[in-house]
Design a protein around this motif. Structure first.
Motif, PDB file in Angstrom:
ATOM      1  N   ALA A   1      32.916  53.800  29.354  1.00 48.86           N
ATOM      2  CA  ALA A   1      33.442  52.811  30.289  1.00 48.86           C
ATOM      3  C   ALA A   1      34.766  52.271  29.765  1.00 48.86           C
ATOM      4  O   ALA A   1      34.869  51.863  28.613  1.00 48.86           O
ATOM      5  CB  ALA A   1      32.440  51.681  30.467  1.00 48.86           C
ATOM      6  N   ASP A   2      35.792  52.272  30.627  1.00 55.04           N
ATOM      7  CA  ASP A   2      37.105  51.739  30.274  1.00 55.04           C
ATOM      8  C   ASP A   2      37.417  50.434  30.990  1.00 55.04           C
ATOM      9  O   ASP A   2      38.475  49.848  30.771  1.00 55.04           O
ATOM     10  CB  ASP A   2      38.192  52.769  30.597  1.00 55.04           C
ATOM     11  N   GLY A   3      36.560  50.019  31.868  1.00 52.26           N
ATOM     12  CA  GLY A   3      36.814  48.796  32.612  1.00 52.26           C
ATOM     13  C   GLY A   3      35.666  48.496  33.554  1.00 52.26           C
ATOM     14  O   GLY A   3      34.667  49.204  33.581  1.00 52.26           O
ATOM     15  N   THR A   4      35.842  47.456  34.328  1.00 48.77           N
ATOM     16  CA  THR A   4      34.817  47.009  35.260  1.00 48.77           C
ATOM     17  C   THR A   4      35.446  46.792  36.621  1.00 48.77           C
ATOM     18  O   THR A   4      36.576  46.322  36.729  1.00 48.77           O
ATOM     19  CB  THR A   4      34.209  45.666  34.783  1.00 48.77           C
ATOM     20  N   VAL A   5      34.731  47.112  37.665  1.00 46.59           N
ATOM     21  CA  VAL A   5      35.146  46.829  39.041  1.00 46.59           C
ATOM     22  C   VAL A   5      34.086  45.916  39.633  1.00 46.59           C
ATOM     23  O   VAL A   5      32.907  46.259  39.658  1.00 46.59           O
ATOM     24  CB  VAL A   5      35.263  48.119  39.881  1.00 46.59           C
ATOM     25  N   ASN A   6      34.493  44.749  40.083  1.00 49.91           N
ATOM     26  CA  ASN A   6      33.578  43.814  40.734  1.00 49.91           C
ATOM     27  C   ASN A   6      33.755  43.927  42.240  1.00 49.91           C
ATOM     28  O   ASN A   6      34.882  43.885  42.733  1.00 49.91           O
ATOM     29  CB  ASN A   6      33.874  42.375  40.303  1.00 49.91           C
ATOM     30  N   PHE A   7      32.681  44.055  42.943  1.00 47.63           N
ATOM     31  CA  PHE A   7      32.711  44.118  44.394  1.00 47.63           C
ATOM     32  C   PHE A   7      32.111  42.818  44.920  1.00 47.63           C
ATOM     33  O   PHE A   7      31.036  42.409  44.496  1.00 47.63           O
ATOM     34  CB  PHE A   7      31.907  45.323  44.898  1.00 47.63           C
ATOM     35  N   THR A   8      32.830  42.174  45.815  1.00 47.07           N
ATOM     36  CA  THR A   8      32.339  40.924  46.377  1.00 47.07           C
ATOM     37  C   THR A   8      32.375  41.015  47.891  1.00 47.07           C
ATOM     38  O   THR A   8      33.142  41.796  48.461  1.00 47.07           O
ATOM     39  CB  THR A   8      33.202  39.727  45.925  1.00 47.07           C
ATOM     40  N   GLY A   9      31.597  40.240  48.536  1.00 46.18           N
ATOM     41  CA  GLY A   9      31.574  40.226  49.993  1.00 46.18           C
ATOM     42  C   GLY A   9      30.332  39.525  50.473  1.00 46.18           C
ATOM     43  O   GLY A   9      29.583  38.918  49.700  1.00 46.18           O
TER      44      GLY A   9
END
Length: 189
Positions: A25-33
């Motif tokens: 893992a090189d990063g994080t993606v947060n999904f909101t909605g």
């Protein structure tokens, strides 16, 4: 025979461990909605807008004379408005119309306007003597906390057009950053 099977299994295990580096893992993606019970969706591009009002000379609001410069603004005088759009997507047959209400920190001199962040605070360096006026596409003022006029909606996508402008609220206008934040709520008819 057992030695050959052991070597093959060991080779697979080593290859499997080495390939794990490719999946690090090189990063994080947060999904909101949020899933809502509304006849239209608000475009993701309209949910966190930035509306540049520009670098406006304080002479727009009145005259500036003397050393140091002193302004004499005309209360209610506005800068050139900046246009912005709130896009509604996939409106169904039940979406006949909508109003939009803007909320935020009200100006101390005229609560129908949006107050500038840090306005009038000593030592902060923010502009003072001005606020932000919101309006519909025709320039009709939308008072902070009050619904806009009704926008007629059709099936599919709809663009609700607005504008914002600086407006003098005092006769003395000082220079500095003139930023603010407002939230909006769409009510369907």
């Amino acid at each position: 025979m057992q030695k050959t099977v052991f070597v093959k299994l060991a080779t697979l295990a080593v290859a499997g461990m080495l390939s794990q580096g490719a999946f690090a893992a090189d990063g994080t993606v947060n999904f909101t909605g949020e899933i809502v019970d509304a006849p239209c969706s608000i475009s993701p591009n309209s949910q966190n807008l930035t509306v540049p009002l520009g670098k406006v000379s304080r002479t727009v609001f009145g005259t500036v004379t003397g050393t140091p410069p002193v302004s004499t603004a005309t209360i209610g005088k506005k800068s050139t408005p900046a246009n912005f759009t709130i896009d509604l997507l996939g409106c169904g047959a039940t979406a006949k119309g909508a109003t939009v209400t803007f909320s935020g920190t009200a100006d101390l001199d005229d609560p129908s306007y949006l107050r500038l962040a840090n306005a009038g605070q000593v030592g902060v360096g923010a502009a003072s003597g001005v606020a932000i006026e919101l309006g519909d596409s025709a320039g009709t003022k939308i008072a902070l906390g009050s619904p806009s006029g009704e926008y007629v909606l059709g099936l599919g996508d709809n663009s609700l057009k607005f504008q914002a402008a600086y407006v003098a609220t005092k006769t003395a206008v000082t220079v500095g950053p003139a930023n603010s934040v407002a939230q909006f709520t769409v009510a369907y008819k």
